[in-house]
Design an enzyme around this catalytic site. Structure first.
Site, short mmCIF file in Angstrom:
data_model
loop_
_atom_site.label_atom_id
_atom_site.label_comp_id
_atom_site.label_asym_id
_atom_site.label_seq_id
_atom_site.Cartn_x
_atom_site.Cartn_y
_atom_site.Cartn_z
N LEU A 105 1.09 -1.23 0.00
CA LEU A 105 0.00 0.06 -0.09
C LEU A 105 0.84 1.21 -0.10
CD1 LEU A 105 -2.99 0.22 0.12
CD2 LEU A 105 -2.94 0.73 2.48
N ASP A 106 0.75 1.97 -0.95
CA ASP A 106 1.72 3.26 -1.11
C ASP A 106 1.55 4.00 0.06
OD1 ASP A 106 2.17 2.50 -3.75
OD2 ASP A 106 0.60 3.41 -4.72
N ILE A 107 2.71 4.94 0.24
CA ILE A 107 3.07 5.59 1.46
C ILE A 107 1.90 6.63 1.31
CG2 ILE A 107 4.56 7.45 0.22
CD1 ILE A 107 6.13 7.74 2.67
#
Length: 375
Positions: A240-242
């Site tokens: 899950l992207d930052i």
């Protein structure tokens, strides 16, 4: 005139005592065989030759004489043999020794090796790989169980890593392995912005640092208490992207990780995506002005990195938010898909993975996956 006296010298016989000596002179004692040989006269030598017995080869040519019993000629100093029984030719008769550059290089013949049959041709595969394909365990779990002696093939215990078997052979697992597998935990986290899914990067902390007793959700109904060993081998199953939030799964169970992020995974992932239309950034209702043809392209027809994407469920959740449901998870896939059709993602939240929904789990808190829950 002075009178000269005539002096006569006599040979000493050894029997007389010389003047000035009290004891008679002794002749030196010679060793055995050291007595001087008497010189023979010509007549005596001729008589000895006449009395010598005749040799059977006397009078024959030298080349016809048998040399089986003839002693080898004594070599001269410059013909000293290199080993007993071999005469070295004279130094001037030998051919010059070849130099290193002129000497031919001959490789010693090697015994031929038996032909090696490739392992793929006999139809056998690694036991751990076959266990993973059958869904019995992950590759790492399979190796651990094999080392523990918890795996049987056709009723026989196999405890050697790398063992290869035929695909049709029977594999059974000891109940102890199932018990150990049941003790492995899976944690559901509502990840906030600013945390990375995996290892720390660019100064940002990994999401696993949020797994602390004080962050466990009060509504957790698993009745399981946090322990330090729950962090051992705890890894994210899907990134899950930052800049993204929502449901992040961290697990110790390799089977769950394979089911969620494996190449043949069929588990759906649902996202809520807030977007802005690049052609009209100030639009209040993006759903009303966004072309239907581009919406169809989002559903099916886009390519990333030369790979055609699988069909995706895309629909409008409200005026600024899209709902994505997909079964693959390429890096920043949804953001890149939106860019291809002129949309800019301003917010992304994962709300479901398979049958597990984020629900009421607060931001930054976590809970255990219950034994009655399945993805």
């Amino acid at each position: 005139m002075t009178e000269r006296k005539k002096i006569t010298l006599k040979a000493h016989t050894g029997t007389e005592t010389p003047a000035g000596r009290d004891k008679p002179h002794r002749q030196p004692v010679r060793g055995a065989g050291s007595a001087p040989r008497a010189r023979l006269t010509a007549a005596q030598a001729e008589q000895q030759r006449a009395e010598r017995p005749t040799h059977p080869n006397e009078g024959k040519p030298r080349s016809s004489r048998p040399d089986d019993h003839r002693p080898a000629a004594r070599p001269r100093r410059d013909q000293a043999p290199s080993h007993p029984g071999t005469l070295r030719p004279p130094r001037d008769a030998r051919p010059p020794a070849p130099s290193r550059q002129d000497a031919p290089v001959t490789a010693e013949p090697r015994s031929p090796r038996p032909p090696v049959t490739p392992r793929e041709e006999d139809g056998r595969v690694r036991l751990s790989k076959l266990m993973s394909e059958r869904g019995l365990a992950s590759r790492r779990e399979a190796d651990e169980w094999i080392e523990q002696g918890w795996v049987r093939v056709d009723g026989k215990v196999v405890d050697e890593l790398g063992t290869r078997i035929f695909p049709e052979q029977d594999i059974s697992i000891d109940p102890l392995a199932r018990t150990q597998q049941a003790e492995r935990v899976t944690i559901l986290l509502n990840k906030p912005i600013g945390y990375v899914s995996g290892q720390a990067e660019d100064g940002y902390e990994p999401a696993v640092t949020l797994i602390r007793p004080e962050n466990q959700w009060n509504g957790d109904r698993s009745k399981r208490k946090f322990a330090r060993h729950h962090l051992r081998h705890l890894a994210p199953a899907g990134r899950l992207d930052i800049d993204s939030t929502g449901l992040l799964v961290l697990t110790q169970d390799g089977r769950i990780a394979k089911a969620l992020i494996g190449e043949d995974s069929l588990v759906e992932k649902e996202y809520l995506v807030r977007v802005q239309y690049q052609a009209q950034p100030e639009a209040d209702n993006v759903s009303a002005i966004f072309p239907e043809a581009d919406l169809e392209r989002l559903r099916h027809g886009l390519e990333l990195d030369g790979h055609r994407l699988k069909p995706t469920k895309v629909s409008w959740q409200n005026e600024h938010q899209l709902r994505f449901v997909l079964r693959e998870g390429r890096k920043r896939q949804i953001r890149r898909m939106c860019e291809l059709v002129g949309l800019k993602v301003t917010g992304l939240k994962r709300v479901r993975m398979g049958r597990i929904a984020l629900g009421d789990l607060p931001m930054g808190q976590w809970r255990f996956l219950r034994t009655d829950e399945r993805f």
